[in-house]
Design a protein around this motif. Sequence first.
Motif, mmCIF file in Angstrom:
data_model
loop_
_atom_site.group_PDB
_atom_site.id
_atom_site.type_symbol
_atom_site.label_atom_id
_atom_site.label_comp_id
_atom_site.label_asym_id
_atom_site.label_seq_id
_atom_site.Cartn_x
_atom_site.Cartn_y
_atom_site.Cartn_z
ATOM 1 N N THR A 116 0.565 -1.354 -0.075
ATOM 2 C CA THR A 116 0.135 -0.142 0.115
ATOM 3 C C THR A 116 0.823 1.111 -0.123
ATOM 4 O O THR A 116 0.540 1.996 -0.757
ATOM 5 N N VAL A 117 1.762 1.527 1.090
ATOM 6 C CA VAL A 117 2.375 2.830 1.389
ATOM 7 C C VAL A 117 3.279 3.201 0.061
ATOM 8 O O VAL A 117 3.150 3.969 -0.628
ATOM 9 N N SER A 118 4.079 1.936 -0.490
ATOM 10 C CA SER A 118 5.016 2.506 -1.722
ATOM 11 C C SER A 118 4.190 2.537 -2.963
ATOM 12 O O SER A 118 4.666 3.105 -3.826
ATOM 13 N N SER A 119 3.072 1.921 -3.144
ATOM 14 C CA SER A 119 2.294 2.023 -4.352
ATOM 15 C C SER A 119 1.600 3.416 -4.369
ATOM 16 O O SER A 119 1.624 3.858 -5.227
ATOM 17 N N ILE A 120 1.080 3.812 -3.272
ATOM 18 C CA ILE A 120 0.483 5.197 -3.147
ATOM 19 C C ILE A 120 1.729 6.070 -3.621
ATOM 20 O O ILE A 120 1.776 7.161 -4.234
ATOM 21 N N LYS A 121 2.646 6.199 -2.733
ATOM 22 C CA LYS A 121 4.163 7.010 -3.412
ATOM 23 C C LYS A 121 4.667 7.005 -4.586
ATOM 24 O O LYS A 121 4.680 7.860 -5.243
ATOM 25 N N LYS A 122 4.548 5.720 -5.343
ATOM 26 C CA LYS A 122 4.741 5.593 -6.664
ATOM 27 C C LYS A 122 3.872 6.352 -7.541
ATOM 28 O O LYS A 122 4.038 6.961 -8.411
ATOM 29 N N GLY A 123 2.397 5.934 -7.230
ATOM 30 C CA GLY A 123 1.429 6.569 -8.036
ATOM 31 C C GLY A 123 1.366 8.169 -8.056
ATOM 32 O O GLY A 123 1.141 8.695 -8.822
ATOM 33 N N LEU A 124 1.489 8.868 -6.814
ATOM 34 C CA LEU A 124 1.623 10.373 -6.723
ATOM 35 C C LEU A 124 2.805 10.685 -7.478
ATOM 36 O O LEU A 124 2.419 11.747 -7.990
ATOM 37 N N SER A 125 3.963 10.029 -7.572
ATOM 38 C CA SER A 125 5.091 10.611 -8.470
ATOM 39 C C SER A 125 4.472 10.639 -9.812
ATOM 40 O O SER A 125 4.912 11.607 -10.446
ATOM 41 N N ILE A 126 3.779 9.385 -10.128
ATOM 42 C CA ILE A 126 3.521 9.405 -11.584
ATOM 43 C C ILE A 126 2.400 10.534 -12.023
ATOM 44 O O ILE A 126 2.557 11.087 -13.062
ATOM 45 N N VAL A 127 1.661 10.770 -11.010
ATOM 46 C CA VAL A 127 0.517 11.406 -11.342
ATOM 47 C C VAL A 127 0.925 13.168 -11.295
ATOM 48 O O VAL A 127 0.506 13.845 -12.147
ATOM 49 N N HIS A 128 1.761 13.391 -10.678
ATOM 50 C CA HIS A 128 2.536 14.717 -10.549
ATOM 51 C C HIS A 128 3.122 14.949 -11.699
ATOM 52 O O HIS A 128 3.228 16.129 -12.379
ATOM 53 N N THR A 129 3.897 14.017 -12.459
ATOM 54 C CA THR A 129 4.611 14.079 -13.524
ATOM 55 C C THR A 129 3.593 14.229 -14.802
ATOM 56 O O THR A 129 3.814 15.060 -15.573
ATOM 57 N N MET A 130 2.529 13.560 -14.855
ATOM 58 C CA MET A 130 1.290 13.730 -15.773
ATOM 59 C C MET A 130 0.697 15.060 -15.628
ATOM 60 O O MET A 130 0.527 15.874 -16.811
ATOM 61 N N LEU A 131 0.333 15.603 -14.341
ATOM 62 C CA LEU A 131 -0.108 17.131 -14.655
ATOM 63 C C LEU A 131 0.744 18.136 -14.978
ATOM 64 O O LEU A 131 0.355 18.804 -15.807
ATOM 65 N N ASP A 132 2.271 17.984 -15.110
ATOM 66 C CA ASP A 132 3.324 18.835 -15.640
ATOM 67 C C ASP A 132 3.101 18.461 -17.121
ATOM 68 O O ASP A 132 3.019 19.559 -17.784
ATOM 69 N N GLU A 133 2.811 17.446 -17.756
ATOM 70 C CA GLU A 133 2.772 17.253 -19.255
ATOM 71 C C GLU A 133 1.561 17.796 -19.716
ATOM 72 O O GLU A 133 1.500 18.212 -20.803
ATOM 73 N N LEU A 134 0.312 17.486 -18.950
ATOM 74 C CA LEU A 134 -1.015 18.231 -19.286
ATOM 75 C C LEU A 134 -0.760 19.562 -19.672
ATOM 76 O O LEU A 134 -1.637 20.036 -20.460
ATOM 77 N N LYS A 135 0.125 20.427 -19.015
ATOM 78 C CA LYS A 135 0.066 21.853 -19.202
ATOM 79 C C LYS A 135 0.597 22.243 -20.495
ATOM 80 O O LYS A 135 0.298 23.265 -21.086
ATOM 81 N N GLN A 136 1.082 21.445 -21.363
ATOM 82 C CA GLN A 136 1.648 21.435 -22.681
ATOM 83 C C GLN A 136 0.211 21.048 -23.787
ATOM 84 O O GLN A 136 0.588 20.968 -24.868
ATOM 85 N N THR A 137 -0.765 20.645 -23.228
ATOM 86 C CA THR A 137 -1.994 20.331 -24.008
ATOM 87 C C THR A 137 -2.321 21.337 -25.163
ATOM 88 O O THR A 137 -2.491 22.504 -24.575
#
Length: 404
Positions: A116-137
């Motif tokens: 659980t803990v490591s998976s949430i941490k991994k997911g948050l890292s991925i999501v924050h990267t995606m949010l930065d990418e979406l700024k270029q849409t």
Amino acid sequence: MNALNRTWSGYLRQDGRKGIRNRVLVIYTVECSAFVAQEIARQSGNLDVECVGFEGCTDNEYAVRMLISLIRHPNVGAVLAVGLGCEYIQPEWLADIAKEEGKPADWFYIQQNGGTVSSIKKGLSIVHTMLDELKQTSRVPMTFSDLVIGAECGGSDYTSGLAGNVVVGNFFDQLVDAGGTAIFEEIVEAIGLGHLLSARAATQEARKDIECTYEKALQYCKSVRQYSVSPGNFAGGLSTIEEKSMGAVIKSGSRPIQGVLKVSQKVPHPGLWLLDSTPDPHWMQFGITNPNDNEGLMDLISCGSHITFLVTGRGTVVGSAVAPVIKITGNSTTYANMIDDMDFDAGKVLDGLCNQAELTQELMEMVCEVAAGTPSKSEALGHKEYFIPYKFQEKEVVRRACEK
């Protein structure tokens, strides 16, 4: 300025469609991975990160098609799929579908990521990267001709057929005339009016599909000895399913019906469409037609609705994932009592404070604002309800029942 002439900026997708939101969708592929996926969305602290999923670990075509349609939805900009590791729906191929759509995508198994803990941490890292990418849409102009809007009823009362659903029908007429797309559903709330729907069919094929869809819903209601009318409807002043049906069908407006859609089917071309969400005859079982309002909203969204209308005389608090919900009531008392949740008061027309044309124009203005980025009330409150049940439907419209 007439709202039909308004433009706003949308998000261009690879398939040519335009979105009014640019959201990261976190998908869980089984109930066992739901907590981790939900925590990733919650801890992201961003209302544009949403979580949906399917609880079952066995195959269900309805759910698979629903998830794929949400991945492809123009309001979705990026996808993270989270699996446990032993379920049928595999997160990797959901992420691959998103990549084929030109959307940032990733996936992982909780079993392979330490829990659980490591998976949430991994997911948050991925999501924050995606949010930065979406700024270029890429941003592009949108008009009413680009919009797909769905409508359903929830908790009708006597005002729904006099004001709430009427303003939606008037809006749909103008949306269709402007080159946009309107979808209405709840064929089980059209009992007694099948002849009126089939008379509006745009083609002979559409007429056959409408008649079959209606007959299937009627036979279902007869088989379970229950029609789509509730104690809340009676308390709100309705007396019969036919009376409720008149109010429910009027939200479709008056334009020709182009055909019948199945859940998760992309609209073939603009115009007015009927959505068939009733399971096909050999999968019928009690309570499976419309288990709750959010199942109906998700069905409409799965067909590409940018925005959904939920018309209720009694009042409701729900929103939805992926697409904003505009909650409309024809009851001004309900609107006042639930001012934090209800978006639009159509009851003003019953009090003589405006006419139908003025009310329709007001709703069009609200749609423009929401399409341009203004949150609906459920969005602002953080309501993200959804429901994806075990359900079964054929890919094509089944006519066997009415051809016998």
